[in-house]
Write a protein that holds these residues in place. Sequence first.
Motif, PDB file in Angstrom:
ATOM      1  N   ALA A  17      40.154  42.796  50.057  1.00 53.82           N
ATOM      2  CA  ALA A  17      39.066  42.961  49.089  1.00 53.82           C
ATOM      3  C   ALA A  17      39.466  43.929  47.981  1.00 53.82           C
ATOM      4  O   ALA A  17      39.189  43.685  46.798  1.00 53.82           O
ATOM      5  CB  ALA A  17      37.800  43.450  49.798  1.00 53.82           C
ATOM      6  N   ALA A  18      40.156  45.011  48.348  1.00 53.66           N
ATOM      7  CA  ALA A  18      40.608  45.968  47.336  1.00 53.66           C
ATOM      8  C   ALA A  18      41.639  45.331  46.412  1.00 53.66           C
ATOM      9  O   ALA A  18      41.594  45.531  45.188  1.00 53.66           O
ATOM     10  CB  ALA A  18      41.190  47.204  48.018  1.00 53.66           C
ATOM     11  N   ALA A  19      42.555  44.557  46.977  1.00 56.87           N
ATOM     12  CA  ALA A  19      43.561  43.877  46.137  1.00 56.87           C
ATOM     13  C   ALA A  19      42.890  42.878  45.204  1.00 56.87           C
ATOM     14  O   ALA A  19      43.247  42.781  44.017  1.00 56.87           O
ATOM     15  CB  ALA A  19      44.590  43.178  47.023  1.00 56.87           C
ATOM     16  N   PHE A  20      41.913  42.137  45.715  1.00 59.70           N
ATOM     17  CA  PHE A  20      41.189  41.183  44.882  1.00 59.70           C
ATOM     18  C   PHE A  20      40.459  41.908  43.753  1.00 59.70           C
ATOM     19  O   PHE A  20      40.493  41.467  42.606  1.00 59.70           O
ATOM     20  CB  PHE A  20      40.189  40.383  45.736  1.00 59.70           C
ATOM     21  N   LEU A  21      39.803  43.020  44.064  1.00 61.79           N
ATOM     22  CA  LEU A  21      39.085  43.779  43.059  1.00 61.79           C
ATOM     23  C   LEU A  21      40.029  44.302  41.974  1.00 61.79           C
ATOM     24  O   LEU A  21      39.731  44.222  40.785  1.00 61.79           O
ATOM     25  CB  LEU A  21      38.335  44.944  43.709  1.00 61.79           C
ATOM     26  N   LEU A  22      41.189  44.817  42.399  1.00 62.23           N
ATOM     27  CA  LEU A  22      42.153  45.314  41.415  1.00 62.23           C
ATOM     28  C   LEU A  22      42.682  44.187  40.530  1.00 62.23           C
ATOM     29  O   LEU A  22      42.862  44.369  39.322  1.00 62.23           O
ATOM     30  CB  LEU A  22      43.299  46.041  42.119  1.00 62.23           C
ATOM     31  N   GLU A  23      42.933  43.019  41.109  1.00 59.50           N
ATOM     32  CA  GLU A  23      43.385  41.885  40.300  1.00 59.50           C
ATOM     33  C   GLU A  23      42.299  41.431  39.328  1.00 59.50           C
ATOM     34  O   GLU A  23      42.575  41.084  38.184  1.00 59.50           O
ATOM     35  CB  GLU A  23      43.807  40.712  41.200  1.00 59.50           C
ATOM     36  N   TRP A  24      41.050  41.441  39.783  1.00 57.10           N
ATOM     37  CA  TRP A  24      39.941  41.063  38.916  1.00 57.10           C
ATOM     38  C   TRP A  24      39.817  42.044  37.749  1.00 57.10           C
ATOM     39  O   TRP A  24      39.634  41.639  36.608  1.00 57.10           O
ATOM     40  CB  TRP A  24      38.657  41.012  39.738  1.00 57.10           C
ATOM     41  N   LEU A  25      39.951  43.357  38.066  1.00 51.65           N
ATOM     42  CA  LEU A  25      39.900  44.354  36.997  1.00 51.65           C
ATOM     43  C   LEU A  25      41.069  44.180  36.025  1.00 51.65           C
ATOM     44  O   LEU A  25      40.906  44.338  34.819  1.00 51.65           O
ATOM     45  CB  LEU A  25      39.907  45.772  37.580  1.00 51.65           C
ATOM     46  N   ASN A  26      42.233  43.857  36.547  1.00 49.13           N
ATOM     47  CA  ASN A  26      43.401  43.626  35.696  1.00 49.13           C
ATOM     48  C   ASN A  26      43.150  42.428  34.771  1.00 49.13           C
ATOM     49  O   ASN A  26      43.467  42.463  33.584  1.00 49.13           O
ATOM     50  CB  ASN A  26      44.651  43.411  36.538  1.00 49.13           C
ATOM     51  N   TYR A  27      42.565  41.360  35.295  1.00 46.74           N
ATOM     52  CA  TYR A  27      42.249  40.181  34.482  1.00 46.74           C
ATOM     53  C   TYR A  27      41.264  40.539  33.380  1.00 46.74           C
ATOM     54  O   TYR A  27      41.444  40.170  32.227  1.00 46.74           O
ATOM     55  CB  TYR A  27      41.678  39.066  35.369  1.00 46.74           C
ATOM     56  N   LYS A  28      40.206  41.274  33.737  1.00 45.01           N
ATOM     57  CA  LYS A  28      39.216  41.668  32.746  1.00 45.01           C
ATOM     58  C   LYS A  28      39.856  42.568  31.688  1.00 45.01           C
ATOM     59  O   LYS A  28      39.496  42.504  30.511  1.00 45.01           O
ATOM     60  CB  LYS A  28      38.038  42.400  33.396  1.00 45.01           C
ATOM     61  N   HIS A  29      40.805  43.402  32.104  1.00 46.06           N
ATOM     62  CA  HIS A  29      41.483  44.280  31.153  1.00 46.06           C
ATOM     63  C   HIS A  29      42.367  43.465  30.198  1.00 46.06           C
ATOM     64  O   HIS A  29      42.433  43.761  29.007  1.00 46.06           O
ATOM     65  CB  HIS A  29      42.329  45.309  31.907  1.00 46.06           C
TER      66      HIS A  29
END
Length: 139
Positions: A17-29
């Motif tokens: 879940a943490a890895a998914f959240l970080l990837e999602w934040l990276n995409y939004k960035h």
Amino acid sequence: MRSMARPIIVYGIALAAAAFLLEWLNYKHVVHRWSTEFYVVCIAVICVMLGIWAGNRLTARPRQAFVRNDAAIAALGLSARECEVLEMLAAGHANKVIARQLDISPNTVKTHVARVYEKLAVASRTQAVQKARTLDILP
């Protein structure tokens, strides 16, 4: 092995879940949807929460006050004097020191030690102390 499976699965899911959240934040960035400061704050909050959680999980809990297991003492048939001798054995005292402090002869100490060994079904001082601690006879 079975008791370890549940925490491993929980930690695995949390890491995924943490890895998914970080990837999602990276995409939004990457698509510049929000400002860079927002991403920095999000990652900082995640790291603080993870630190608090890990600290609570990994920090040793304060020990509860020792309560002597009188039922075990009664079941084993240990006398009050044998319990005193056992406490002094746990403190690392020699037979002569125990005899002096309890005001009894060294031979009496040897007799008490032999009876403690017999009642606890052990063969050495170390085993006696370890078993007494396991049974909550000693702190």
